[in-house]
Design an enzyme around this catalytic site. Structure first.
Site, PDB file in Angstrom:
ATOM      1  N   PRO A 155       2.100   1.906  12.667  1.00  0.00           N
ATOM      2  CA  PRO A 155       2.669   3.192  13.087  1.00  0.00           C
ATOM      3  C   PRO A 155       2.312   3.527  14.542  1.00  0.00           C
ATOM      4  O   PRO A 155       1.182   3.315  14.975  1.00  0.00           O
ATOM      5  CB  PRO A 155       2.033   4.191  12.121  1.00  0.00           C
ATOM      6  CG  PRO A 155       1.707   3.386  10.906  1.00  0.00           C
ATOM      7  CD  PRO A 155       1.308   2.037  11.431  1.00  0.00           C
ATOM      8  N   LYS A 214       1.210   3.989  -3.054  1.00  0.00           N
ATOM      9  CA  LYS A 214       0.765   5.379  -2.886  1.00  0.00           C
ATOM     10  C   LYS A 214       1.920   6.350  -3.112  1.00  0.00           C
ATOM     11  O   LYS A 214       1.728   7.439  -3.651  1.00  0.00           O
ATOM     12  CB  LYS A 214       0.159   5.562  -1.493  1.00  0.00           C
ATOM     13  CG  LYS A 214      -1.197   4.864  -1.313  1.00  0.00           C
ATOM     14  CD  LYS A 214      -2.296   5.541  -2.128  1.00  0.00           C
ATOM     15  CE  LYS A 214      -3.674   4.964  -1.846  1.00  0.00           C
ATOM     16  NZ  LYS A 214      -4.734   5.599  -2.647  1.00  0.00           N
ATOM     17  N   GLU A 263       4.046   1.864  -0.704  1.00  0.00           N
ATOM     18  CA  GLU A 263       4.891   2.164  -1.868  1.00  0.00           C
ATOM     19  C   GLU A 263       4.062   2.427  -3.122  1.00  0.00           C
ATOM     20  O   GLU A 263       4.469   3.190  -3.991  1.00  0.00           O
ATOM     21  CB  GLU A 263       5.915   1.056  -2.091  1.00  0.00           C
ATOM     22  CG  GLU A 263       6.923   0.910  -0.951  1.00  0.00           C
ATOM     23  CD  GLU A 263       7.804   2.146  -0.734  1.00  0.00           C
ATOM     24  OE1 GLU A 263       7.638   3.173  -1.420  1.00  0.00           O
ATOM     25  OE2 GLU A 263       8.671   2.074   0.162  1.00  0.00           O
ATOM     26  N   THR A 321      -1.358   6.062  18.580  1.00  0.00           N
ATOM     27  CA  THR A 321      -2.380   7.093  18.331  1.00  0.00           C
ATOM     28  C   THR A 321      -2.772   7.161  16.853  1.00  0.00           C
ATOM     29  O   THR A 321      -2.001   6.799  15.961  1.00  0.00           O
ATOM     30  CB  THR A 321      -1.880   8.497  18.754  1.00  0.00           C
ATOM     31  OG1 THR A 321      -0.807   8.887  17.877  1.00  0.00           O
ATOM     32  CG2 THR A 321      -1.423   8.516  20.196  1.00  0.00           C
ATOM     33  N   VAL A 369      -9.964   0.063  12.844  1.00  0.00           N
ATOM     34  CA  VAL A 369     -10.255   0.194  14.263  1.00  0.00           C
ATOM     35  C   VAL A 369     -11.672   0.707  14.516  1.00  0.00           C
ATOM     36  O   VAL A 369     -12.375   0.195  15.395  1.00  0.00           O
ATOM     37  CB  VAL A 369      -9.177   1.045  14.969  1.00  0.00           C
ATOM     38  CG1 VAL A 369      -9.203   2.509  14.535  1.00  0.00           C
ATOM     39  CG2 VAL A 369      -9.308   0.918  16.456  1.00  0.00           C
ATOM     40  N   TYR A 400       0.837  -1.206   0.000  1.00  0.00           N
ATOM     41  CA  TYR A 400       0.000   0.000   0.000  1.00  0.00           C
ATOM     42  C   TYR A 400       0.871   1.255   0.000  1.00  0.00           C
ATOM     43  O   TYR A 400       0.716   2.134  -0.845  1.00  0.00           O
ATOM     44  CB  TYR A 400      -0.890  -0.026   1.239  1.00  0.00           C
ATOM     45  CG  TYR A 400      -1.889   1.106   1.320  1.00  0.00           C
ATOM     46  CD1 TYR A 400      -2.962   1.191   0.439  1.00  0.00           C
ATOM     47  CD2 TYR A 400      -1.785   2.085   2.312  1.00  0.00           C
ATOM     48  CE1 TYR A 400      -3.893   2.211   0.537  1.00  0.00           C
ATOM     49  CE2 TYR A 400      -2.715   3.105   2.417  1.00  0.00           C
ATOM     50  CZ  TYR A 400      -3.769   3.169   1.532  1.00  0.00           C
ATOM     51  OH  TYR A 400      -4.694   4.178   1.637  1.00  0.00           O
TER      52      TYR A 400
HETATM   53  N1  UDP Z   1      -6.465  -1.477  15.879  1.00  0.00           N
HETATM   54  C1  UDP Z   1      -6.861  -1.997  17.117  1.00  0.00           C
HETATM   55  N2  UDP Z   1      -7.906  -2.881  17.127  1.00  0.00           N
HETATM   56  C2  UDP Z   1      -8.566  -3.258  16.007  1.00  0.00           C
HETATM   57  C3  UDP Z   1      -8.179  -2.717  14.757  1.00  0.00           C
HETATM   58  C4  UDP Z   1      -7.110  -1.839  14.736  1.00  0.00           C
HETATM   59  O1  UDP Z   1      -6.296  -1.653  18.154  1.00  0.00           O
HETATM   60  O2  UDP Z   1      -9.524  -4.053  16.140  1.00  0.00           O
HETATM   61  C5  UDP Z   1      -5.361  -0.507  15.855  1.00  0.00           C
HETATM   62  C6  UDP Z   1      -4.271  -0.808  14.842  1.00  0.00           C
HETATM   63  O3  UDP Z   1      -3.296  -1.673  15.390  1.00  0.00           O
HETATM   64  C7  UDP Z   1      -3.731   0.595  14.583  1.00  0.00           C
HETATM   65  C8  UDP Z   1      -4.950   1.500  14.759  1.00  0.00           C
HETATM   66  O4  UDP Z   1      -5.903   0.720  15.474  1.00  0.00           O
HETATM   67  O5  UDP Z   1      -2.774   0.939  15.557  1.00  0.00           O
HETATM   68  C9  UDP Z   1      -5.578   1.932  13.442  1.00  0.00           C
HETATM   69  O6  UDP Z   1      -5.717   0.789  12.644  1.00  0.00           O
HETATM   70  P1  UDP Z   1      -6.547   0.787  11.295  1.00  0.00           P
HETATM   71  O7  UDP Z   1      -6.524  -0.612  10.788  1.00  0.00           O
HETATM   72  O8  UDP Z   1      -7.882   1.411  11.502  1.00  0.00           O
HETATM   73  O9  UDP Z   1      -5.781   1.732  10.272  1.00  0.00           O
HETATM   74  P2  UDP Z   1      -4.287   2.272  10.138  1.00  0.00           P
HETATM   75  O10 UDP Z   1      -4.302   3.628  10.723  1.00  0.00           O
HETATM   76  O11 UDP Z   1      -3.342   1.368  10.862  1.00  0.00           O
HETATM   77  O12 UDP Z   1      -4.048   2.264   8.673  1.00  0.00           O
END
Ligand code: UDP
Length: 314
Positions: free
Chosen positions: A273, A150, A148, A211, A188, A146
């Site tokens: 991240p 982008k 690279e 965060t 998330v 994803y």
């Molecule tokens: N995350 C979490 N629980 C979940 C899904 C994601 O704690 O059920 C965390 C994930 O590890 C990341 C953040 O939420 O740190 C955001 O994840 P997401 O998949 O929404 O998108 P990202 O910002 O990583 O592309």
């Protein structure tokens, strides 16, 4: 003046909201989507709209919908779960697909706006992230298909601007949510909302201190439309600078849903991240844009949608 506008990825979460906004302004819209992660349900309300048509097509293969005034390039898997599942497809849509879309813009002298991402900053060592930061990206890790793609797309967009004078724009999108976010895409907000409504445990990955900064979809679309009409060719961050740990995010979801789900901890995915927050000074100054919807308000606005996802029949 009403325009004929092409939206790639029109059946996706952002593509469909963008399509709605462009139609509301009086334009006609041709959507292209191969439905790999997008859903026709996102466009079902446009079934009788004469100013909209959807072409079910992969933009990696040659396509030409005829003259267009503007192209919004939004086709790509976007959730970490989706792009892990569709790795090669993600790399291809962000390279061959982007180049095909850019060549169309060149052919028809159309404006072009590319949906880029905060993932271009990787696991950032500069905080908050400014557009001038080059990022900290693992080029061979699980997110690289994803990230690279982008980053290549951004290079291609800049090249078609510099070498072929295409009127291009690049938006770097930070985590966005709202109705039509796929309920099962593993992100998330969708995970927590669905888990809370089903009164299942909320799954926090890692220690939950990482965060993210969550932008409500209407704020994002407003920023994108402003950028599309601006003279700016460099990348512009559009996101909500309100920054939350995943523990805080879980607490917001529990408050909005009124759920008494417990919180459990699961392993942190590789290269996740540690922090992410947009510096939006550039958008404020160039576009007079800033987000209006707080995380609490946005989750409230999304509640009915996620409830309907939980009980599709009712
Ligand atoms: N995350 C979490 N629980 C979940 C899904 C994601 O704690 O059920 C965390 C994930 O590890 C990341 C953040 O939420 O740190 C955001 O994840 P997401 O998949 O929404 O998108 P990202 O910002 O990583 O592309």
């Amino acid at each position: 003046m009403a325009q004929r506008i092409l939206v790639t990825g029109a059946a996706g979460f952002l593509g469909s909201h963008l399509t709605d906004a462009l139609l509301a302004q009086g334009n006609s819209v041709i959507g292209i989507d191969n439905l790999s992660t997008g859903s026709p349900a996102n466009l079902a309300h446009l079934a009788t709209e004469p100013r909209f048509e959807l072409l079910e097509q992969d933009i990696c293969k040659a396509f030409d919908p005829g003259p267009v005034d503007f192209i919004f390039n939004f086709a790509s898997p976007a959730s970490p779960v989706d792009y892990a599942r569709l790795g090669p497809e993600t790399l291809l849509v962000g390279s061959a697909g982007t180049v095909n879309a850019l060549n169309l813009a060149r052919k028809y002298n159309a404006g072009f706006l590319h949906a880029s991402t905060s993932e271009c900053y990787g696991d950032p060592q500069v905080h908050p992230q400014v557009e001038t930061y080059w990022g900290h990206v693992n080029p061979i890790g699980p997110r690289s298909v994803y990230d690279e793609a982008k980053r290549f797309s951004e290079a291609a967009v800049m090249a078609w601007h510099r070498y072929y004078s295409v009127n291009t724009h690049v938006v770097r999108i930070f985590n966005t949510y709202g109705p039509r976010l796929q309920a099962n895409d593993g992100r998330v907000i969708s995970n927590f909302m669905m888990q809370a409504l089903a009164v299942e445990p909320l799954t926090i990955y890692g220690d939950g201190k990482q965060t993210r900064s969550f932008c409500y979809v209407s704020d994002l679309i407003d920023g994108i439309l402003r950028l599309s009409k601006s003279p700016e060719h460099g990348p512009v961050n559009i996101g909500n600078p309100g920054e939350f740990t995943m523990i805080e995010c879980a607490q917001e979801v529990l408050a909005v849903t009124g759920s008494n789900s417990e919180i459990i901890f699961k392993p942190l995915p590789q290269d996740d991240p540690a922090r992410r927050r947009p510096d939006i000074a550039k958008a404020r100054e160039l576009l007079q844009w800033e987000p209006k919807v707080s995380l609490r308000e946005g989750l409230e606005k999304s509640l009915d949608y996620f409830k309907a996802c939980l009980h599709p029949q009712g």
